[in-house]
Structure formats: C-alpha cells, structure tokens
Design a protein around this motif. Structure first.
Motif, short mmCIF file in Angstrom:
data_model
loop_
_atom_site.label_atom_id
_atom_site.label_comp_id
_atom_site.label_asym_id
_atom_site.label_seq_id
_atom_site.Cartn_x
_atom_site.Cartn_y
_atom_site.Cartn_z
N THR A 120 0.81 -1.22 0.00
CA THR A 120 0.00 0.00 0.00
C THR A 120 0.85 1.27 0.00
OG1 THR A 120 -0.17 -0.16 2.42
CG2 THR A 120 -1.97 -1.09 1.12
N LEU A 143 -6.42 -0.01 6.26
CA LEU A 143 -6.62 -1.08 5.27
C LEU A 143 -5.69 -2.26 5.55
CD1 LEU A 143 -7.83 -2.17 2.64
CD2 LEU A 143 -6.16 -0.81 1.37
N LEU A 175 -6.83 0.31 -3.82
CA LEU A 175 -7.73 -0.76 -3.44
C LEU A 175 -7.98 -1.72 -4.60
CD1 LEU A 175 -9.51 -2.06 -1.31
CD2 LEU A 175 -11.34 -0.46 -1.92
N HIS A 179 -7.09 -5.63 -4.30
CA HIS A 179 -8.12 -6.63 -4.57
C HIS A 179 -7.67 -7.59 -5.66
CE1 HIS A 179 -11.99 -7.93 -6.58
NE2 HIS A 179 -12.08 -8.45 -5.39
#
Length: 249
Positions: A120, A143, A175, A179
């Motif tokens: 991230t 997150l 994100l 994912h």
C-alpha cells in the motif's frame, strides 16, 4: 460466499419503529467486489453490520460460506469511515492490533504486516506515529490492519468519504490493486457513483428507506480502471450516467 435471504431490519425508537431494510435478497460470489450505492438513510451501513454479525436481522438470514452469521467472525474484517488508529502505537503496531486481540503470535505475522505496508505504499513508515501521517496514509494503515488476518470477506463502510477528491481516487486505485492481488470478497458501501464504477464488479442500488434492492448493475469494464482518458472512457461514462438516473428517479 455471502448470501442474504429475505433480510429485513427495523429499529425501535421513541416515535415508533423505523424500517431500515426490507426483504433483501443478494448473493455475492467468492472474490467478487460489490458496491452498495444509495441515498443517505437507505440502510447501506445497516446491511454491512448485518453481514458482519454486529446486528441481528429482524427477518431473514445472512450466510457466509454456508454458515449462518449470528456474531462477529474472524474471517470477516470491517473498515469504517475513520481509520481509528491508536495514537500511542506505531504504524506497524496498529497493523498488528488484530493479532494481539486474537492472541496470536506477533512474530508469525510481522512479515505479513511489512508486506502489506509495502503493498500500500507505506514501506519505511513502520515506526511513524499516526499524527505524523496524512489522512490518506492513515486510511492505508487501517486497510493493512483489516487485511492482516487474511480475511475471506472485507466489509468497507465509506472508507474514503472523509478524504479530498484526489486522495480518494488515488486510494481507489490502490484498493483495486490490492483486490486484484489478494482476491478477497469485498462489499463496499459508498455515496460516490465514481467510486462504484471504478471499483465494483456489480453495483447494488438501494431504494430510499426502507432500503430495497432497486437494481443491480454489472460493471464489465476491464481493470485497472481510471476516470482519466482511456479506451474505456465511454463505457465508464455510460455506467455512471445509468447509476445517476437510478439514484435521481
């Protein structure tokens, strides 16, 4: 993976009973990204809390992996609007908080925490304190904390709503990437049509209270997606316009 069958939820108040959701039937497949879109007060957040086991249904049932949800589960993570980081803990220790909560060995999950922070864009920030981070960076930490236990299901309640528009779009891109790499099943509540189109495989549009499923729109745009100029800009605009009409009618 997730199945809601005839789910309704009402709340008793001083002036009477408020019906938040009515007869929701919804299936979310393994690894699918579903966005839930609707006006304020239509029951979006209530739906997430029912899936998470934080609230009981008034009628109907919620199942995850075939098991009825009656209480919070370790394989379901939830991320809220605010990052809710502990101000006295470093970035790394905030990410490892669920590990401590469940009584797991911290040493066994430390490497995973470093990998998530790198994924991230937070590599090198492990020892920083929350007040040293921007709002967007704090939400990235939240997150990572949601992902540390390798949840099968992630429930996200408008996690980017408090951020500025550019940071929201940047985190939406992050994100998407997370994912695509990790493949968790995600149910994402949002007010934003742009977020829904950028992120979701399907968008569930709820009617005003009591929330009922008005429409489910398939988003068949190749990933990764962007609101900028791409070969798929026309399809992005078409999906956005269709969702806008559904919400405004």
């Amino acid at each position: 993976m997730i199945r809601l069958t005839g789910v309704s939820r009402s709340f008793a108040g001083r002036s009477g009973t408020v019906e938040a959701l009515r007869e929701i039937d919804l299936d979310v497949g393994d690894g699918e990204f579903v966005a839930v879109l609707g006006r304020s007060g239509c029951g979006k957040s209530t739906m997430l809390r029912l899936i998470a086991g934080l609230l009981p249904t008034t009628a109907g049932e919620v199942r995850v992996s075939g098991d009825r949800v009656t209480k919070p589960r370790r394989d379901i993570a939830m991320m809220f609007q605010r990052p809710a980081l502990l101000p006295w803990r470093t970035v790394l220790d905030n990410v490892l908080l669920p590990v401590q909560f469940y009584g797991w060995r911290k040493s066994a999950h430390r490497q995973r925490a470093h990998e998530l922070l790198a994924l991230t864009g937070l590599e090198g920030f492990e020892k920083r304190m929350p007040h040293e981070l921007s709002g967007g960076m704090q939400q990235r930490v939240a997150l990572c904390r949601s992902l540390i236990a390798n949840p099968r299901v992630m429930l996200m309640d408008e996690p980017f709503s408090a951020l500025d528009a550019l940071t929201r779009e940047e985190l939406s891109g992050e994100l998407q990437r997370v994912h695509m790499e990790l493949g968790a099943t995600i149910v994402f509540v949002t007010h934003s049509i742009d977020e829904a189109v950028l992120l979701a495989d399907r968008v569930v549009v709820l009617s005003p209270r009591p929330g009922r499923i008005r429409e489910i729109l398939d988003i068949k745009i190749p990933r990764p997606r962007t609101l900028g100029r791409t070969a798929h800009l026309e399809e992005v605009a078409r999906c956005s316009a269709e969702l806008h009409e559904l919400l405004m009618t």
